[in-house]
Design a protein around this motif. Sequence first.
Motif, PDB file in Angstrom:
ATOM      1  N   PRO B 125      55.806  34.040  51.562  1.00 42.41           N
ATOM      2  CA  PRO B 125      56.436  35.323  50.979  1.00 42.41           C
ATOM      3  C   PRO B 125      56.352  36.243  51.795  1.00 42.41           C
ATOM      4  N   PHE B 126      56.375  35.564  53.525  1.00 43.09           N
ATOM      5  CA  PHE B 126      56.328  36.397  54.602  1.00 43.09           C
ATOM      6  C   PHE B 126      57.222  36.767  55.453  1.00 43.09           C
ATOM      7  N   GLY B 127      58.785  35.116  54.609  1.00 41.33           N
ATOM      8  CA  GLY B 127      59.716  34.800  55.664  1.00 41.33           C
ATOM      9  C   GLY B 127      59.805  34.878  57.270  1.00 41.33           C
ATOM     10  N   VAL B 128      58.152  33.222  56.650  1.00 42.89           N
ATOM     11  CA  VAL B 128      58.293  33.219  58.274  1.00 42.89           C
ATOM     12  C   VAL B 128      58.753  32.126  58.665  1.00 42.89           C
ATOM     13  N   ILE B 129      58.401  30.974  57.796  1.00 42.35           N
ATOM     14  CA  ILE B 129      59.319  29.841  58.456  1.00 42.35           C
ATOM     15  C   ILE B 129      60.790  29.622  57.744  1.00 42.35           C
ATOM     16  N   ASP B 130      61.598  28.701  58.711  1.00 42.15           N
ATOM     17  CA  ASP B 130      63.177  28.783  58.626  1.00 42.15           C
ATOM     18  C   ASP B 130      63.727  27.364  58.711  1.00 42.15           C
ATOM     19  N   ARG B 131      64.990  27.004  58.883  1.00 44.42           N
ATOM     20  CA  ARG B 131      65.294  25.815  59.199  1.00 44.42           C
ATOM     21  C   ARG B 131      66.465  26.283  60.417  1.00 44.42           C
ATOM     22  N   ARG B 132      66.460  25.030  61.245  1.00 42.19           N
ATOM     23  CA  ARG B 132      66.945  25.377  61.885  1.00 42.19           C
ATOM     24  C   ARG B 132      68.294  23.727  61.833  1.00 42.19           C
ATOM     25  N   ALA B 133      68.900  25.290  61.891  1.00 44.01           N
ATOM     26  CA  ALA B 133      70.616  24.611  61.266  1.00 44.01           C
ATOM     27  C   ALA B 133      71.264  23.325  62.571  1.00 44.01           C
ATOM     28  N   ASP B 134      71.217  23.269  63.775  1.00 42.21           N
ATOM     29  CA  ASP B 134      71.339  22.414  64.652  1.00 42.21           C
ATOM     30  C   ASP B 134      70.566  21.104  64.445  1.00 42.21           C
ATOM     31  N   ASP B 135      69.391  21.163  64.027  1.00 40.81           N
ATOM     32  CA  ASP B 135      68.043  20.151  63.937  1.00 40.81           C
ATOM     33  C   ASP B 135      68.124  19.455  62.236  1.00 40.81           C
ATOM     34  N   GLY B 136      67.978  20.735  61.372  1.00 42.91           N
ATOM     35  CA  GLY B 136      68.137  20.612  60.248  1.00 42.91           C
ATOM     36  C   GLY B 136      66.835  20.538  59.416  1.00 42.91           C
ATOM     37  N   ARG B 137      65.741  20.978  60.820  1.00 48.47           N
ATOM     38  CA  ARG B 137      64.339  20.575  59.775  1.00 48.47           C
ATOM     39  C   ARG B 137      63.785  21.999  59.604  1.00 48.47           C
ATOM     40  N   ALA B 138      62.882  22.467  59.520  1.00 47.86           N
ATOM     41  CA  ALA B 138      61.989  23.514  59.129  1.00 47.86           C
ATOM     42  C   ALA B 138      60.678  23.438  60.321  1.00 47.86           C
ATOM     43  N   TRP B 139      60.492  25.428  60.701  1.00 52.07           N
ATOM     44  CA  TRP B 139      60.062  24.681  62.013  1.00 52.07           C
ATOM     45  C   TRP B 139      58.999  25.669  61.667  1.00 52.07           C
ATOM     46  N   LYS B 140      58.192  26.468  62.257  1.00 55.76           N
ATOM     47  CA  LYS B 140      57.159  27.579  62.466  1.00 55.76           C
ATOM     48  C   LYS B 140      56.092  27.700  63.854  1.00 55.76           C
ATOM     49  N   CYS B 141      55.330  28.979  63.949  1.00 55.19           N
ATOM     50  CA  CYS B 141      54.112  28.694  64.499  1.00 55.19           C
ATOM     51  C   CYS B 141      52.738  27.697  63.828  1.00 55.19           C
ATOM     52  N   THR B 142      53.022  26.912  65.446  1.00 60.28           N
ATOM     53  CA  THR B 142      52.134  25.143  64.826  1.00 60.28           C
ATOM     54  C   THR B 142      50.433  25.790  65.879  1.00 60.28           C
ATOM     55  N   LEU B 143      50.516  27.451  65.590  1.00 60.51           N
ATOM     56  CA  LEU B 143      48.755  27.795  66.657  1.00 60.51           C
ATOM     57  C   LEU B 143      48.906  27.388  67.560  1.00 60.51           C
ATOM     58  N   CYS B 144      49.740  26.910  68.575  1.00 59.34           N
ATOM     59  CA  CYS B 144      49.238  25.807  69.452  1.00 59.34           C
ATOM     60  C   CYS B 144      48.476  24.274  68.585  1.00 59.34           C
ATOM     61  N   TYR B 145      48.939  23.788  67.910  1.00 57.50           N
ATOM     62  CA  TYR B 145      48.119  22.577  67.504  1.00 57.50           C
ATOM     63  C   TYR B 145      47.902  21.413  68.793  1.00 57.50           C
ATOM     64  N   ASP B 146      48.981  21.825  70.193  1.00 55.47           N
ATOM     65  CA  ASP B 146      48.614  20.205  71.196  1.00 55.47           C
ATOM     66  C   ASP B 146      47.684  21.246  71.945  1.00 55.47           C
ATOM     67  N   ARG B 147      47.696  22.413  71.405  1.00 54.67           N
ATOM     68  CA  ARG B 147      47.111  23.171  72.935  1.00 54.67           C
ATOM     69  C   ARG B 147      45.751  23.145  72.800  1.00 54.67           C
ATOM     70  N   GLN B 148      45.307  23.572  71.938  1.00 59.37           N
ATOM     71  CA  GLN B 148      43.971  23.505  71.127  1.00 59.37           C
ATOM     72  C   GLN B 148      43.797  21.912  71.000  1.00 59.37           C
ATOM     73  N   ARG B 149      44.116  21.075  70.548  1.00 55.02           N
ATOM     74  CA  ARG B 149      43.516  19.709  71.141  1.00 55.02           C
ATOM     75  C   ARG B 149      43.068  19.488  72.416  1.00 55.02           C
ATOM     76  N   GLU B 150      43.772  19.771  72.829  1.00 54.04           N
ATOM     77  CA  GLU B 150      43.433  19.919  74.186  1.00 54.04           C
ATOM     78  C   GLU B 150      42.180  21.099  75.142  1.00 54.04           C
ATOM     79  N   GLY B 151      41.778  21.782  74.263  1.00 47.27           N
ATOM     80  CA  GLY B 151      40.913  22.822  74.295  1.00 47.27           C
ATOM     81  C   GLY B 151      41.465  24.623  75.319  1.00 47.27           C
ATOM     82  N   MET B 152      42.820  24.352  75.074  1.00 49.72           N
ATOM     83  CA  MET B 152      43.187  25.478  75.687  1.00 49.72           C
ATOM     84  C   MET B 152      43.316  26.427  74.278  1.00 49.72           C
TER      85      MET B 152
END
Lengths: 308, 263
Positions: B125-152
């Motif tokens: 409902p916010f128009g956040v997530i979108d599909r990347r044309a060259d890549d074909g997949r949907a992307w959006k903010c991960t809330l830096c899942y990778d950084r959070q897993r390292e405590g960052m």
Amino acid sequence: MRDDHEVATSAIEGTTYYGLPVIKEPVWTWEVPAYFYIGGAAGAAATMGAVLQVLDGDNSERLVRRCRDIAAVGTLAGSGLLISDLGRPERFLNMLRVFKPSSPLNLGSWILVTASGLSATSAVLSRSRGFGRRLGALAGFGAGAIGLPLSGYTGVLLAGTAVPVWKESRRSLPLLFVASATGAACSLLEMGDFDESELTAVRRLGTVAQLSELALAKAVEKETARVAGAGRPYEGGVVGTLWKASTACTVASLAVDTFTGKSRPGRVAAALVGTVGSIALRYSVWLAGRASARDPRATFDSQKRSDE
Amino acid sequence: MATGFFTDTTVCIGCKACEVACKQWNELPDDGFSFTGMSYDNTGQLGASTWRHVAFIERPVPLAGQTTGLGDFSWLMMSDVCKHCIKAGCLEACPTGSIIRTEFDSVFVQPDICNGCGYCVSACPFGVIDRRADDGRAWKCTLCYDRQREGMTPACAQACPTESIIFGELDDLKVRARARVDQLHDMGMGEAYLYGADANEQPGTQGLNAFFLLVDEPEVYNLPRKPSAPDNHIGESWRSLAVGALTLLAATAVAVLSSKGSR
């Protein structure tokens, strides 16, 4: 939301952020409305085939077989269209790695894959004898059952989005899609050559379906009108023209069928016009969604009230 | 542990460091270096390769307690981001189970699962997530899942020079946010309020894990007033389909039976 605060700012009706859209435009391409048509018609045909088999199987053998053929070809072609629309078509099987009823697309994938298998089985086995034939009939009943949701779940799929014109027709759109799918299946069947009683059944059902389609198209307009701007795409421009053309084709198909439906050429003409109308309907609904998503005011008005 | 963002728009200076930090850390492609010509906002909106977006709003209204040499005028700036809704439209809609809720209560798209069906794009409902044309997949903010897993700390919050973007445990953030609203009210900014802080304020999403402090109507910031996950209203459509399907069944039976004798 914030009744306890004083709001003393620029909150004027008609505010947008530089006119930019709020939500994203649907990314689906032409294959998806084509699937809405062919998949819906296949579902309705599968159901009609099963009902005929039960109620008049001995006398309607050719019609039952044609229903099964339409169901089989439609579901297989529809699956192909949906796969080619994916951003990563090679991963289409990921649709079936979970069973997730909260997602109409996941449930729809299960419905489609089940219908494809059963329809293809029934179509192939109805040409065999003995045990194979009975198995084909059984598969045909299964396909008929799953054909019921297949005929119109795509209306639920569209209603389950944030796109104003789709969301605001959430009660009438699934009904419209079922009616239009039934009309589409009858049109495809009417092109064939069948017995008098078989044709009468198809034409009667087709007439009811097309009359319902006309009434439900009005119902969609009325339901979307509850939210200012939500139904705007249907009112003019390319989408509105296509929407009205679809209605005109359905009316023409009804008229031609009523007056010349006794003759084969008359029937085929009515069926062709009806097919065009049904396809135009799916494309206008799809294009309406794209236009609606670009309209920030419609989106704001559609998300002004709480759904709870 | 539920973590999230509290974005206090009253201290945003529009530097776009969050946009840059996000692009750098997540190695996101550019958006074409376009020039909107409408404001200092040349980003426009969130998208598949834009996970932070700073909105610039020019208002013909003064901010409480401010005077300008230009008469009635004020700037509002807001760093927008995926809201990581408690009830997320994209997550409910995802047919592959690619979109999941992480151990940090954030909403994450697993790129190795997504098949690019695009349904999440229309479900947000916010128009956040979108599909990347060259890549074909949907992307959006991960809330830096990778950084959070390292405590960052997520890259945008780390880079924000004014603490407009605050990252932390959700319970702490809410306490802090409510104290900030009270403080602003005491300072004479009665219009300050929280957007999406909990389920009472935003039942359609059950609250946002990335919520905001705003000083004007939500629409001014390009935010819907009562956003709602499509899942909330889908029941009506399934019921309609059931009615339609049963009518189809009955109508077919009647058509067949009524035509049986006509041979």
